[in-house]
Each structure stands twice: as structure tokens, then as C-alpha cells.
Design a protein around this motif. Structure first.
Motif: not given
Length: 413
Positions: A183-191, A240-244
Motif C-alpha cells: 500500500l505504501g504511504p496510503r496504508g498509514e492513513g485512517l481506515h 475523519s475518525a468520527d465520520v464512517l
């Protein structure tokens, strides 16, 4: 790179803006195609309010209307060296090839790899070298976007499945490291992780394609569900962690694809009654990076189990909203069953089990329970006394109530 032809809604607007920017810079219509000559976006440059009809030769018309060019056209254009060029390439008009107007091709590259082409109509005197240099800077941004989308659409089925099925410890750590590299840098985001179960196909390789149709989809695979079934797992990027919302939208789509939804009478099913073959989905809490991907999958799978067990929670349930099922789904299957309720769960006593569960759900309030069940209070009291006789529990005792309530909920799983 065939995947580039399926431009997702997440990227489409970005491509259009960049193509429009080139059209405005040069004062001529521009089109963007991937390296397979499939149309991604085109900018219509106004000529007194309308596109100049002379701009439409057969090759350009076909490209816009069918969103692709023929193999012969592709071969002809590639003969001018556009696959190797790093700067603008001028192509003369060739009426016998259907090219009535000259072209300028701006190769779209990323890290020396050609990913597509921006096409311009070559007028006299045409764009200046300074204008073309400015346009080439825009193509570099297009190249980065195409590369980013290609990475997002890469088939990471094997890597994701390895993470979700590996045992805790070094095996999972190695699987996470491999997925992180892919995934590269994309893997370090919010999931967030979602689980759709049961998935209708028993073939572990029969998973739908999310790329280009599910905004934010990073990876997708199937995972064993029960002894013979399959579930669908999806890793979705969040802003955002608050918006799923991205994960919930994807879950709703795949539940529909799996034939999910509430069947008639499902909401009234008693403990152990089953879900009638319907599908449901669970969505985990948000996570940063991939280190807790295993835990996120357990949350998603638990939420899906809860939605299957308790139709009022579904068909899409968030981990944070499943209440006591957060604890119950963490127990080994055999631990959720207590012998004290076995007699109550017999088919002959289904109505008694439902009465007890509604009574406990409503905090032991007799009036509300009788109204919910549509029965007289005396009928309710009689049924509750029968529940006590069958289980040996005292419904005036808080711990006995807790045991019965959890056992009835556990039976749904």
C-alpha cells in the motif's frame, strides 16, 4: 494498465479539473486518455459558445463517443514515439487515417513510466513552447494522480486475506508488513474494516471488484465464515475518525449485492431463530495505519454477527452500537450457552423465551412489556412464572436476570 479505464468518482473530478486547466492554458480542446487509449476526461473549449465542428474528425469523434480508440489508431499514433517521449510530440494530419487535424500529444508520465496521454488539436500557429511547458507541468500532476489511483486499485486480495486469517504474533506481523509495503504511504492513513456475511458464493476467489465503484476502497477479499461459508472483507479509507460514511455506504451496497435486508417477520424472531438466510454487515471503529487491522476485523465480524442475530441492529451495524454483543461475540461459542436456559429454548417454548427477552429488554417493566407483546398483564405474569419454573431462576434477583438476559442474547448468535 486496464484498471485506469474505470475512473472512480473519487478521482473523476480531479482529472476533469486538470484537463480543463490545460484547455484554458492553451486555448484549445484537450482530451485525456490512459495508455490503452481509453478516454478519461475531455475539456470542451468554447468557440463562440459551441465546440468548433471542424475539431471533430472521425478519430476524435469516436474517442469521445465510445470512450476508446481502435487498435489500429493506437498503433498508428504510437508509431510517432509517444510511448518513449518525455515532451510534446507533434503529429501531422493524415486524412487517410481519419486524422484530419494535426495533434499535439503530451505524454503523461510518473517516475519515467508513461501512464496516459493528453491530446491537443494543433492549430496554426499553435501553442507556444512556454505554453506547452506549462501544460507539461499539469501532466505531471495527472501522472501522479493516475499512479495513485492505480495503486489504490491494485489487487491486494492475497495480502489482505493473509492479515485477516493469520494467527496473532509473528505470522500476523509479517502479513501486515507485506500489506503495508504493497500500500505504501496510503496504508498509514485512517481506515475502517467492514464485514459482509454470509457472502453468497462459496468460492473464496469469487469476490466483486470495488475499484472504481466504491470510493475509498483500498483492498477487498473473502474470508471463511463458519465451517463452510464465506464473508466479504473490505478495507476502506476514511477522512475523519468520527465520520464512517464511506464504510457505511460500501457496506450498504454489498449487503444489497449479497441479497441482504430484513425479511418479513425477521424482527420478531426469537433467540436461536436464525436470520432466514439474509446477509448483514458490520463496520469496525476507525484505525490509523494497519497495526490493529486484526482487531478491526474482529470488530467488523462481531458487528455483522450481531446484526444477523438481532435484526433491529442491521442490516448494517457499527461496532460501537451493538451494546452487549461486544462482549458476547468475544466469547468462545460454547461459552455463550448456559444449561439453565436450554429448556426455555426448546421450540415448544419459543413464545416464553420471547416474553422473557422483551421483559428484560424493557428493564422488567410489566406495563411496557404487556403493551409491547399485546397481552394482558395477568398473561404476562403467568408466562414469567413459567419461565422461572423452566429455568429455576428468580426474576426478582438481579444476577438471575442478568444470567437469563445474556443467555438469551447469546442464543441468538
Amino acid at each position: 494498465m486496464r484498471e485506469n479505464a474505470r475512473v472512480s468518482g473519487e478521482y473523476r473530478g480531479d482529472y476533469q479539473e486538470l484537463v480543463d486547466e490545460i484547455s484554458a492554458l492553451l486555448g484549445v480542446p484537450a482530451t485525456l486518455e490512459n495508455r490503452d487509449f481509453e478516454l478519461i476526461a475531455f475539456g470542451a473549449y468554447d468557440s463562440e459558445g459551441d465546440l468548433d465542428p471542424s475539431a471533430l474528425d472521425p478519430v476524435r469523434t469516436r474517442s469521445i463517443l465510445t470512450r476508446r480508440s481502435t487498435t489500429a489508431v493506437r498503433t498508428w499514433f504510437e508509431g510517432f514515439g509517444i510511448t518513449r517521449a518525455s515532451g510534446p510530440v507533434r503529429i501531422p494530419p493524415t486524412p487517410e487515417a481519419g486524422v484530419y487535424r494535426g495533434r499535439i500529444c503530451l505524454p503523461v508520465r510518473h517516475r519515467s513510466v508513461v501512464l496516459g496521454y493528453v491530446w491537443l488539436l494543433d492549430d496554426d500557429p499553435g501553442p507556444t513552447d512556454a505554453q506547452l511547458a506549462a501544460a507539461m507541468q499539469v501532466t505531471s500532476r495527472i501522472g501522479a494522480l493516475l499512479a495513485d489511483e492505480a495503486q489504490a486499485g491494485a489487487d491486494l486480495t492475497r495480502e489482505l486475506r493473509a492479515v485477516l486469517t493469520a494467527e496473532r504474533g509473528w505470522q500476523r506481523d509479517m502479513a501486515v508488513a507485506e500489506l503495508r509495503t504493497a500500500l505504501g504511504p496510503r496504508g498509514e492513513g485512517l481506515h475502517a474494516v467492514l464485514c459482509v456475511a454470509p457472502w453468497p458464493s462459496a468460492d473464496p476467489d469469487d469476490a466483486p471488484s470495488a475499484h472504481g465503484t466504491v470510493p475509498g476502497a483500498t483492498a477487498l477479499c473473502t474470508v471463511p465464515w463458519g465451517t463452510t461459508g464465506q464473508s466479504l472483507a473490505l478495507l476502506v479509507r476514511l477522512r475523519s475518525a468520527d465520520v464512517l460514511t464511506p464504510a457505511l455506504t460500501a457496506a450498504t451496497r454489498f449487503v444489497r449485492e449479497a441479497g441482504g435486508g430484513r425479511g418479513e417477520g425477521a424482527a420478531g424472531a426469537g433467540p436461536g431463530g436464525g436470520g432466514g438466510g439474509r446477509a448483514a454487515a458490520g463496520v469496525s471503529g476507525a484505525r490509523v495505519g494497519l497495526g490493529e487491522l486484526g482487531a478491526a476485523w474482529q470488530e467488523a465480524a462481531s458487528a455483522a454477527r450481531a446484526a444477523l442475530a438481532e435484526p433491529r441492529l442491521g442490516p448494517v451495524a457499527e461496532w460501537g452500537a451493538i451494546g452487549p454483543y461486544r462482549l458476547l461475540t468475544a466469547l468462545p461459542p460454547e461459552s455463550a450457552h448456559d444449561p439453565v436456559v436450554q429448556a426455555l429454548l426448546a421450540p415448544a417454548h419459543r413464545e416464553l423465551a420471547r416474553t422473557a427477552e422483551v421483559f428484560l429488554d424493557l428493564a422488567g417493566q410489566a406495563g411496557r412489556t404487556a403493551a409491547e407483546l399485546g397481552i394482558h398483564r395477568q398473561t404476562l405474569y403467568y408466562r414469567l412464572s413459567r419461565v422461572e419454573q423452566l429455568t429455576g431462576l428468580d426474576l426478582d434477583d438481579g444476577e438471575d436476570r442478568l444470567l437469563l438476559h445474556m443467555a438469551l442474547k447469546g442464543a441468538r448468535l
